[in-house]
Scaffold this active site. Structure first.
Site, PDB file in Angstrom:
ATOM      1  N   LYS A 136      33.853  51.170  -9.069  1.00 12.10           N
ATOM      2  CA  LYS A 136      35.196  51.043  -8.377  1.00 12.10           C
ATOM      3  C   LYS A 136      35.588  52.554  -7.967  1.00 12.10           C
ATOM      4  O   LYS A 136      35.731  53.256  -8.792  1.00 12.10           O
ATOM      5  CB  LYS A 136      36.390  50.164  -9.176  1.00 12.10           C
ATOM      6  CG  LYS A 136      37.758  50.372  -8.361  1.00 12.10           C
ATOM      7  CD  LYS A 136      38.701  49.496  -9.137  1.00 12.10           C
ATOM      8  CE  LYS A 136      40.140  49.778  -8.506  1.00 12.10           C
ATOM      9  NZ  LYS A 136      41.196  49.158  -9.258  1.00 12.10           N
ATOM     10  N   ASP A 180      45.246  54.216  -5.330  1.00 12.05           N
ATOM     11  CA  ASP A 180      45.801  53.105  -5.483  1.00 12.05           C
ATOM     12  C   ASP A 180      47.397  52.978  -5.703  1.00 12.05           C
ATOM     13  O   ASP A 180      48.024  52.916  -6.738  1.00 12.05           O
ATOM     14  CB  ASP A 180      45.118  52.046  -6.767  1.00 12.05           C
ATOM     15  CG  ASP A 180      45.589  50.637  -6.671  1.00 12.05           C
ATOM     16  OD1 ASP A 180      46.254  50.314  -5.703  1.00 12.05           O
ATOM     17  OD2 ASP A 180      45.546  49.990  -7.675  1.00 12.05           O
ATOM     18  N   LYS A 189      53.050  49.779  -6.122  1.00  9.80           N
ATOM     19  CA  LYS A 189      53.319  50.171  -7.535  1.00  9.80           C
ATOM     20  C   LYS A 189      54.698  50.817  -7.654  1.00  9.80           C
ATOM     21  O   LYS A 189      54.999  51.737  -6.767  1.00  9.80           O
ATOM     22  CB  LYS A 189      52.192  50.958  -7.913  1.00  9.80           C
ATOM     23  CG  LYS A 189      51.026  50.339  -8.151  1.00  9.80           C
ATOM     24  CD  LYS A 189      49.927  51.103  -9.009  1.00  9.80           C
ATOM     25  CE  LYS A 189      48.687  50.289  -9.066  1.00  9.80           C
ATOM     26  NZ  LYS A 189      48.517  49.308 -10.083  1.00  9.80           N
ATOM     27  N   ASP A 248      41.893  55.851 -10.459  1.00 12.44           N
ATOM     28  CA  ASP A 248      41.424  54.675  -9.939  1.00 12.44           C
ATOM     29  C   ASP A 248      40.001  54.718  -9.467  1.00 12.44           C
ATOM     30  O   ASP A 248      39.351  53.480  -9.084  1.00 12.44           O
ATOM     31  CB  ASP A 248      42.410  53.777  -9.065  1.00 12.44           C
ATOM     32  CG  ASP A 248      42.432  52.411  -9.039  1.00 12.44           C
ATOM     33  OD1 ASP A 248      41.692  51.888 -10.483  1.00 12.44           O
ATOM     34  OD2 ASP A 248      42.824  51.667  -8.173  1.00 12.44           O
ATOM     35  N   ASP A 270      47.642  44.598  -4.718  1.00 11.76           N
ATOM     36  CA  ASP A 270      47.361  45.495  -5.903  1.00 11.76           C
ATOM     37  C   ASP A 270      46.341  45.139  -6.656  1.00 11.76           C
ATOM     38  O   ASP A 270      45.553  46.010  -7.351  1.00 11.76           O
ATOM     39  CB  ASP A 270      48.686  45.956  -6.557  1.00 11.76           C
ATOM     40  CG  ASP A 270      48.397  47.146  -7.618  1.00 11.76           C
ATOM     41  OD1 ASP A 270      47.684  47.908  -7.300  1.00 11.76           O
ATOM     42  OD2 ASP A 270      49.447  47.095  -8.341  1.00 11.76           O
ATOM     43  N   GLU A 294      43.231  44.926  -5.689  1.00 12.21           N
ATOM     44  CA  GLU A 294      42.372  45.567  -4.641  1.00 12.21           C
ATOM     45  C   GLU A 294      40.991  45.954  -5.461  1.00 12.21           C
ATOM     46  O   GLU A 294      39.861  45.720  -4.538  1.00 12.21           O
ATOM     47  CB  GLU A 294      42.620  46.767  -3.995  1.00 12.21           C
ATOM     48  CG  GLU A 294      42.529  48.047  -4.569  1.00 12.21           C
ATOM     49  CD  GLU A 294      43.033  48.303  -5.869  1.00 12.21           C
ATOM     50  OE1 GLU A 294      44.054  47.385  -6.389  1.00 12.21           O
ATOM     51  OE2 GLU A 294      42.467  49.007  -6.612  1.00 12.21           O
ATOM     52  N   ARG A 323      38.979  44.274  -7.169  1.00  5.24           N
ATOM     53  CA  ARG A 323      37.846  43.102  -7.409  1.00  5.24           C
ATOM     54  C   ARG A 323      37.494  42.759  -5.969  1.00  5.24           C
ATOM     55  O   ARG A 323      36.404  42.511  -5.831  1.00  5.24           O
ATOM     56  CB  ARG A 323      38.567  41.993  -7.990  1.00  5.24           C
ATOM     57  CG  ARG A 323      39.913  41.545  -7.331  1.00  5.24           C
ATOM     58  CD  ARG A 323      40.704  40.630  -8.197  1.00  5.24           C
ATOM     59  NE  ARG A 323      41.272  41.455  -9.195  1.00  5.24           N
ATOM     60  CZ  ARG A 323      42.341  40.862  -9.887  1.00  5.24           C
ATOM     61  NH1 ARG A 323      42.614  39.527 -10.175  1.00  5.24           N
ATOM     62  NH2 ARG A 323      42.978  41.595 -10.800  1.00  5.24           N
TER      63      ARG A 323
END
Ligand code: BES
Ligand code: ZN
Ligand code: ZN
Length: 481
Positions: free
Chosen positions: A248, A253, A260, A271, A330, A332, A334
């Protein structure tokens, strides 16, 4: 920093004598220890100036040996291999502070030189953007030991340390200096270390052509173009199916429209930790040249807010044709991974696939910041990973994927939803989502949200920031499967 193993004492700016707790004995060091030095150590140990507890450090009086400064460094209960790495790291940090060019470690016979080199490499790490004139690394580290250790073993361990520090740098770089394009560029630089490495970069046009609707949607709100990077290394037989590593790479993010809040958003440059781990692994591969075929896939993208951004309620179609309703922008990671995993599984046909991702805050609640959560679809692969992780001193713990979670991740208007309110077990839910995209490939998912980046504290092996976790485990995987 160059390492060597010497069979005779050498001159040094600082010498560190590694002393195990309670088990100290002059005989542990053979002829390296002069009788005057042995006498002084025995005195200091019996006076309890240094009992050998991990990290305990005391300076000896000068004159009993060739070194300008001599320290005892406690290594804990010597047989605890994991502490040997930590002690080496702490000694190296001290040498850096003292600006010692030539450093020597005097090591008991029983010590594992692999872990000592690894610890010294990790202890040498610093990260700063700005005035770095105070930064210093020793030029020479000499291991005084009677233990057999070949140049090849030494080089391999140095290569892994360099790879880990490379991963740390990528993660620590601020998000304005680590965009998807910059990350893809870092992947390309690896071909300079080893020309036989192949690196292919796909942009958004190509993502759309491949019908990667999930991955593409995450980057929609960013002016920076999303990038998928495919790395290929062929060290095995032509007929050998590869091992695939997927990462990833969300370079920032913000959460998207499920924005967030303060206290959660500040560290989200981390991230892309999974992608940085994949690139670190290839950094090691480029130097160590293992006899395996290995594939890497990273999805590099920013998750931001704008008039183009994807929205809660959107229904996407991923490369595998399944539809996904966005219940939370959020969640995201996956989405990015789903298309990367499916691409790897179907186009590259690996015999084993692993992914690493800073995927869920829930894994930090479940396992804290020192244990990586793992999940998978294949008992043999999970067992291999657990063994590799144990030998690497990188704790992992398996979390379940069950039919209950499989039911809960189903949609009503779509095949899947990307987040389900009220179930809890956030890490398992994320792992269950990913399972839909790996086809029949034996697969292990590593949720490194707790272990990849430490906002506070730091520890013996890693300062505040990126840890470079998982590289030792993945190296062991590549060498053992
Ligand atoms: N990048 C985060 C997970 C994360 C949390 C990484 C803490 C590192 C430290 C991920 O994309 C995320 O936001 N996950 C959400 C999922 C939720 C909306 C289902 C989370 O864990 O809160
Ligand atoms: Zn997120
Ligand atoms: Zn994320």
């Amino acid at each position: 920093m160059k390492f060597s193993v010497a069979s005779k004492s050498v001159s040094a700016d600082s010498l560190f004598v590694f002393v195990p707790e309670k088990k100290w004995n002059a005989k542990l060091y053979g002829t390296f220890l002069s009788s005057s030095l042995a006498k002084q150590i025995a005195e200091r140990m019996s006076a309890k100036d240094c009992e050998g507890k991990l990290g305990e450090m005391v300076q000896l009086f000068p004159g009993s040996n060739d070194a300008k400064k001599t320290f005892l460094i406690g290594t804990g209960k010597g047989d605890q291999l994991v502490d040997q790495r930590k002690a080496a790291s702490l000694a190296l940090r001290k040498a850096k502070k003292l600006k010692s060019k030539k450093v020597a470690f005097l090591l008991p016979d029983i010590f594992d030189l692999k872990r000592i080199v690894s610890g010294a490499m990790l202890g040498n790490y610093e990260f700063k953007i700005g005035d770095t004139k105070d930064q210093f690394s020793p030029s020479q580290v000499t291991l005084l030991s009677r233990t057999k250790f070949s140049q090849q073993e030494l080089d391999a361990e140095v290569a892994l340390g360099e790879a880990t520090n490379f991963t740390r740098d990528l993660i620590n770089l601020p998000p304005n200096m680590m965009t998807p394009k910059i990350l893809a560029g870092k992947a390309k630089t690896l071909t300079k270390i080893n020309k036989s490495l192949k690196v292919k970069v796909l942009g958004e046009k190509e993502l759309l052509k491949l019908k990667m609707g999930n991955f593409y949607a995450v980057g929609q709100g960013s002016a920076e173009e999303s990038q998928m990077v495919v790395l290929e290394y062929n060290g095995g037989k032509k007929s050998d199916k590869p091992i695939a590593f997927v990462g990833k790479g969300v370079t920032f993010d913000a959460g998207g429209y499920n924005l967030k809040p303060t206290k959660y958003i500040e560290t989200m440059k981390c991230d892309m930790g999974g992608a940085a781990t994949v690139l670190g692994l290839f950094h090691w591969i480029a130097k160590a040249k293992p006899k395996q075929n290995v594939i890497g896939v990273i999805g590099a993208v920013e998750n931001l807010v704008s008039s183009n951004a994807f929205k809660p309620g959107d229904i996407l179609t991923g490369m595998n044709g399944q539809t996904v309703e966005i219940t939370n922008t959020d969640a995201e990671g996956r989405l990015v991974l789903s298309d990367c995993l499916y691409y790897a599984a179907t186009k590259l046909k690996p015999r084993l696939m692993m992914d690493a991702a800073t995927l869920t805050g829930a894994v930090v609640v479940a396992l804290g910041e020192k244990i990586t959560g793992i999940m998978g679809n294949d008992a043999k692969a999970i067992t291999q990973v657990k063994k590799a992780a144990e030998q690497a001193d990188e704790p992992v713990w398996e979390l379940p994927i069950t039919d209950f979670f499989r039911e809960k991740i189903k949609g009503t208007q779509s095949d899947l939803i990307n987040w389900t309110a009220g179930v809890g077990a956030g890490s398992s839910m994320a792992g269950t989502f990913l399972e839909n995209f790996v086809e029949k490939t034996p697969w292990v998912h590593f949720d490194i949200a707790g272990t990849a980046f430490h906002e506070k504290g730091g520890d013996e092996l890693s300062p505040i920031g990126a840890t470079g976790t998982l590289l030792r485990t993945w190296r062991n995987v590549v060498e053992s499967v």
